[in-house]
Write a protein that holds these residues in place. Structure first.
Motif, mmCIF file in Angstrom:
data_model
loop_
_atom_site.group_PDB
_atom_site.id
_atom_site.type_symbol
_atom_site.label_atom_id
_atom_site.label_comp_id
_atom_site.label_asym_id
_atom_site.label_seq_id
_atom_site.Cartn_x
_atom_site.Cartn_y
_atom_site.Cartn_z
ATOM 1 N N ILE A 198 97.463 35.147 0.813
ATOM 2 C CA ILE A 198 96.314 34.248 0.658
ATOM 3 C C ILE A 198 96.225 33.778 -0.783
ATOM 4 O O ILE A 198 96.456 34.545 -1.711
ATOM 5 C CB ILE A 198 95.003 34.973 1.050
ATOM 6 C CG1 ILE A 198 95.027 35.304 2.559
ATOM 7 C CG2 ILE A 198 93.776 34.143 0.695
ATOM 8 C CD1 ILE A 198 93.817 36.042 3.058
ATOM 9 N N LEU A 206 88.090 28.067 -2.958
ATOM 10 C CA LEU A 206 88.788 27.885 -1.688
ATOM 11 C C LEU A 206 89.676 29.096 -1.444
ATOM 12 O O LEU A 206 90.441 29.505 -2.326
ATOM 13 C CB LEU A 206 89.622 26.607 -1.718
ATOM 14 C CG LEU A 206 88.785 25.346 -1.893
ATOM 15 C CD1 LEU A 206 89.569 24.286 -2.637
ATOM 16 C CD2 LEU A 206 88.340 24.818 -0.562
ATOM 17 N N ILE A 235 92.554 30.145 0.936
ATOM 18 C CA ILE A 235 93.477 29.480 1.850
ATOM 19 C C ILE A 235 94.674 30.384 2.162
ATOM 20 O O ILE A 235 95.372 30.830 1.245
ATOM 21 C CB ILE A 235 93.986 28.150 1.246
ATOM 22 C CG1 ILE A 235 92.809 27.243 0.857
ATOM 23 C CG2 ILE A 235 94.924 27.442 2.215
ATOM 24 C CD1 ILE A 235 93.218 25.942 0.189
ATOM 25 N N TYR A 287 91.192 20.497 2.882
ATOM 26 C CA TYR A 287 91.077 21.938 2.692
ATOM 27 C C TYR A 287 89.630 22.404 2.554
ATOM 28 O O TYR A 287 89.379 23.589 2.340
ATOM 29 C CB TYR A 287 91.887 22.364 1.465
ATOM 30 C CG TYR A 287 93.347 21.996 1.596
ATOM 31 C CD1 TYR A 287 94.183 22.695 2.462
ATOM 32 C CD2 TYR A 287 93.882 20.937 0.882
ATOM 33 C CE1 TYR A 287 95.521 22.352 2.605
ATOM 34 C CE2 TYR A 287 95.220 20.583 1.013
ATOM 35 C CZ TYR A 287 96.031 21.288 1.883
ATOM 36 O OH TYR A 287 97.349 20.946 2.030
ATOM 37 N N LYS A 322 87.513 23.059 4.680
ATOM 38 C CA LYS A 322 87.168 24.087 5.671
ATOM 39 C C LYS A 322 87.471 25.505 5.172
ATOM 40 O O LYS A 322 87.053 26.485 5.785
ATOM 41 C CB LYS A 322 87.882 23.824 6.992
ATOM 42 C CG LYS A 322 89.397 23.891 6.920
ATOM 43 C CD LYS A 322 90.001 23.497 8.259
ATOM 44 C CE LYS A 322 91.505 23.395 8.174
ATOM 45 N NZ LYS A 322 92.065 22.945 9.453
ATOM 46 N N TYR A 323 88.176 25.600 4.042
ATOM 47 C CA TYR A 323 88.498 26.913 3.470
ATOM 48 C C TYR A 323 87.561 27.311 2.323
ATOM 49 O O TYR A 323 87.770 28.336 1.689
ATOM 50 C CB TYR A 323 89.951 26.940 2.986
ATOM 51 C CG TYR A 323 90.940 26.782 4.115
ATOM 52 C CD1 TYR A 323 91.162 27.817 5.015
ATOM 53 C CD2 TYR A 323 91.623 25.589 4.305
ATOM 54 C CE1 TYR A 323 92.054 27.676 6.070
ATOM 55 C CE2 TYR A 323 92.517 25.431 5.349
ATOM 56 C CZ TYR A 323 92.720 26.477 6.223
ATOM 57 O OH TYR A 323 93.598 26.337 7.268
ATOM 58 N N GLU A 324 86.537 26.519 2.101
ATOM 59 C CA GLU A 324 85.604 26.840 1.014
ATOM 60 C C GLU A 324 84.858 28.138 1.332
ATOM 61 O O GLU A 324 84.283 28.296 2.409
ATOM 62 C CB GLU A 324 84.619 25.696 0.781
ATOM 63 C CG GLU A 324 83.819 25.891 -0.472
ATOM 64 C CD GLU A 324 83.274 24.592 -1.052
ATOM 65 O OE1 GLU A 324 82.558 24.685 -2.058
ATOM 66 O OE2 GLU A 324 83.558 23.509 -0.533
ATOM 67 N N ARG A 326 85.853 31.050 2.198
ATOM 68 C CA ARG A 326 86.286 31.734 3.423
ATOM 69 C C ARG A 326 86.810 33.138 3.121
ATOM 70 O O ARG A 326 87.934 33.496 3.455
ATOM 71 C CB ARG A 326 87.347 30.896 4.147
ATOM 72 C CG ARG A 326 86.832 29.653 4.807
ATOM 73 C CD ARG A 326 85.832 29.919 5.938
ATOM 74 N NE ARG A 326 86.301 30.900 6.915
ATOM 75 C CZ ARG A 326 87.055 30.620 7.967
ATOM 76 N NH1 ARG A 326 87.417 29.373 8.194
ATOM 77 N NH2 ARG A 326 87.443 31.575 8.790
ATOM 78 N N LEU A 336 88.600 35.480 5.648
ATOM 79 C CA LEU A 336 90.032 35.432 5.953
ATOM 80 C C LEU A 336 90.771 36.620 5.337
ATOM 81 O O LEU A 336 91.721 37.137 5.923
ATOM 82 C CB LEU A 336 90.636 34.114 5.479
ATOM 83 C CG LEU A 336 90.111 32.867 6.197
ATOM 84 C CD1 LEU A 336 90.686 31.610 5.560
ATOM 85 C CD2 LEU A 336 90.425 32.930 7.682
#
Length: 139
Positions: A82, A97, A99, A118, A120-122, A124, A127
């Protein structure tokens, strides 16, 4: 590799964001992170299971006043699980982010503007937990 020296300000900002990232992982997920040696292919090892590469970039303003951040991924074959990208303004992260590296496979540069695929990866952070849970299930 080329024997080039890293500028002190870049090195210091990198070390500070790695420490900050480890603190955030502990705060948000309750997981511990270990820093790796500077020449290691990733920056943090979370619970001896998840490899994190931390990147930070200062804001860049183009000639037409577009603001964006650009990150050097260095190699097209990623060595981490990641990436955590910190978009910095005046020394403060204004966007983060998280990712998975497979999303960026084959890329050596990443540019993040005000709108990005990208987004949508703020923040996150979940993950990282999912990767960790996956590793535990493999044991």
């Amino acid at each position: 590799v080329l024997g080039l020296q890293i500028k002190d300000c870049e090195s210091k900002m990198g070390e500070e964001t790695e420490f900050y990232c480890a603190m955030q992982i502990r705060e948000f997920l309750g997981l511990e992170s270990e820093s790796t040696h500077r020449k290691h292919p990733y920056d943090l090892l979370v619970e001896n299971a998840v490899k994190i590469d931390v990147k930070s970039a200062r804001i860049f303003i183009s000639k037409n006043e577009t603001k964006y951040f650009t990150f050097n991924l260095e190699k097209p074959q990623q060595t981490c699980d990641i990436f955590v990208f910190y978009c910095m303004e005046n020394g403060v992260p204004i966007r983060t982010l998280v990712i998975p590296s497979y999303v960026l496979s084959g890329k050596t540069q990443l540019a993040i503007g005000s709108k990005s695929k990208y987004d949508k990866y703020e923040n996150r952070w979940d993950l990282i937990q999912k990767y960790y849970d996956f590793v535990l299930k493999c044991i």
